[in-house]
Design an enzyme around this catalytic site. Structure first.
Site, PDB file in Angstrom:
ATOM      1  N   ASN A  54       0.814  -1.230   0.000  1.00 42.28           N
ATOM      2  CA  ASN A  54       0.000   0.000   0.000  1.00 42.28           C
ATOM      3  C   ASN A  54       0.846   1.278   0.000  1.00 42.28           C
ATOM      4  OD1 ASN A  54       0.910  -0.074   2.656  1.00 42.28           O
ATOM      5  ND2 ASN A  54      -1.058   0.481   3.554  1.00 42.28           N
ATOM      6  N   LYS A  55       2.170   1.143  -0.003  1.00 37.94           N
ATOM      7  CA  LYS A  55       3.030   2.338   0.040  1.00 37.94           C
ATOM      8  C   LYS A  55       3.181   2.944  -1.361  1.00 37.94           C
ATOM      9  CE  LYS A  55       4.195   1.063   4.340  1.00 37.94           C
ATOM     10  NZ  LYS A  55       3.898   1.740   5.589  1.00 37.94           N
ATOM     11  N   GLN A  56       3.776   4.147  -1.403  1.00 38.86           N
ATOM     12  CA  GLN A  56       3.963   4.838  -2.685  1.00 38.86           C
ATOM     13  C   GLN A  56       4.778   3.986  -3.656  1.00 38.86           C
ATOM     14  OE1 GLN A  56       4.246   6.223   0.326  1.00 38.86           O
ATOM     15  NE2 GLN A  56       3.596   8.362   0.308  1.00 38.86           N
TER      16      GLN A  56
END
Ligand SMILES: *Cc1c(COP(=O)(O)O)cnc(C)c1O
Length: 399
Positions: A188-190
């Protein structure tokens, strides 16, 4: 309430942005025969270090592993205090416990929800060794002030930058503050590597220690035998200290190399989605929208999109709204429950509700909405429309 049975309209809370380039890069690793400790890890480290203006990057198996190594490399242990935020993902405090030190929570700033620099300064004691600060939801506010406070009192600032890759504060990139910064690459991170993390720093010694700690305590320059599997011993079986296996595989690193090269394009997409949410929700009197520091709209790296209900609403109303969104096939979550009220912290330190009122008030009212690069306008409209209806229903109930 009608339950939406048509799951074709389901909108997840998050979704990784994987193109053919990532797939090709991973397949190439599989064909190469070199699955760990190889050139992709080196390249990924170099690219993240460059991006953040740091001299060194040390890839790790997760952001949590990176944070743990930084605590150990700073020689933080039993008897030491480390100041941190109660409003974050739990790993930013757990790393302090993992090192055997004592986490000292202080309350957050009500606007940014990041550590309040004045409260941090007031909490520093002769036992304080470090501050672990987070850019929560990607908001970089106060990191420069926290850096000044830490410098003044000669304690180490550790930037848990796991939610902020790609963002800047003024002209300084997130990941460039303090003694060391840590990124996480969960899906879910950049930027994602599946699982993974990285320590970045300008400190040669700290970088060497992290390299050793992640690799079973071997010398930071120990080389894996060619092929990686048929070692003859030598330096590869010499261990200088207690270490861990916190390495990142070449498969994960290859994914990261492509992702970080696409970061600027992905940030444009993320800001576009955030912009659509602002447009849809700006006139909603029942919501507080994320605070972006003035003038930083174009340099923001949004991690998630979290709105807050105004004070009229309590935790029960908030929870019903989240469940309502989910029943309609719209991903939603309560980022973040206060860390000091989680079982390991209550049990060990006897923390109770009421200790950090700003954090707790925010925690009771946050709603994380679907947020990922390819979210389209129709989906954002549907999420916002559903949210407004659910809020309206609770409003009526409050009267
Ligand atoms: C994601 C995250 C981490 C690291 O998570 P891992 O799952 O271990 O990679 C650490 N701190 C914060 C604030 C995070 O959001």
């Amino acid at each position: 309430m009608p339950i939406n049975a048509d799951h074709s309209t389901d909108i997840p809370l998050s979704h990784p942005d994987i193109t053919q380039a990532e797939i090709d890069a991973v397949v190439e690793v599989l064909r190469s025969g070199r699955l760990s400790i190889g050139p992709r890890q080196d390249l990924f480290e170099q690219l993240v270090a460059e991006r953040t203006g740091r001299t060194h990057g040390v890839a790790a198996s997760s952001g949590t592993a990176g944070l743990h190594m930084v605590m150990l490399a700073l020689n933080i242990g039993p008897g030491d205090e480390v100041i941190t935020t109660p409003f974050s993902f739990i790993a930013s405090a757990n790393c302090i416990l993992m090192a055997g030190a004592t986490p000292v929570f202080v309350d957050v700033c009500p606007r940014s929800l990041n550590l309040d620099p004045r409260r941090v300064e007031a909490a520093i004691t002769p036992r304080t060794r470090a501050v672990v600060a987070v850019e929560v939801f990607g908001n970089p506010m106060h990191m420069d002030q926290l850096e000044r406070v830490c410098r003044r009192h000669e304690v180490s600032l550790v930037e848990d930058a796991c939610e902020g890759l790609g963002g800047v504060l003024g002209d300084r990139p997130i990941g460039g503050f303090g003694r060391a910064s840590v990124f996480g690459f969960y899906p879910n991170k950049q930027v994602t590597t599946g699982e993974g993390g990285m320590v970045v720093t300008d400190d040669d010694r700290l970088s060497d220690l992290c390299r050793s700690l992640r690799n079973q305590g071997r010398s930071p320059t120990a080389h894996a035998p060619t092929g990686g599997t048929t070692g003859q011993g030598g330096s590869w079986l010499a261990h200088e200290r207690l270490g861990y296996n916190y390495r990142m595989s070449e498969i994960n690193a290859a994914l990261g190399v492509v992702q970080i090269q696409r970061l600027d394009d992905m940030l444009i997409k993320r800001r576009r989605v955030a912009g659509m949410y602002f447009q849809q929700l700006l006139d909603c009197q029942d919501l507080v929208l994320p605070t972006i520091p003035e003038g930083h709209e174009a340099s923001w790296s949004p991690f998630v999109f979290v709105v807050r209900l105004v004070r009229d609403f309590g935790v029960q109303e908030r929870d019903r709204i989240i469940h309502g969104l989910r029943r309609h096939g719209i991903g939603a979550s309560n980022y973040f429950p206060p860390i000091h009220l989680q079982a390991p912290y209550r049990e060990r330190f006897g923390h109770e509700a009421g200790e950090f009122p700003i954090c707790e008030a925010a925690s009771h009212r946050t709603i994380a909405l679907p947020f990922f690069n390819d979210l389209d306008e129709t989906q954002v409209e549907l999420a916002c429309h559903t949210l407004r209806n659910l809020i309206q229903r609770e409003r009526v109930g409050l009267r």
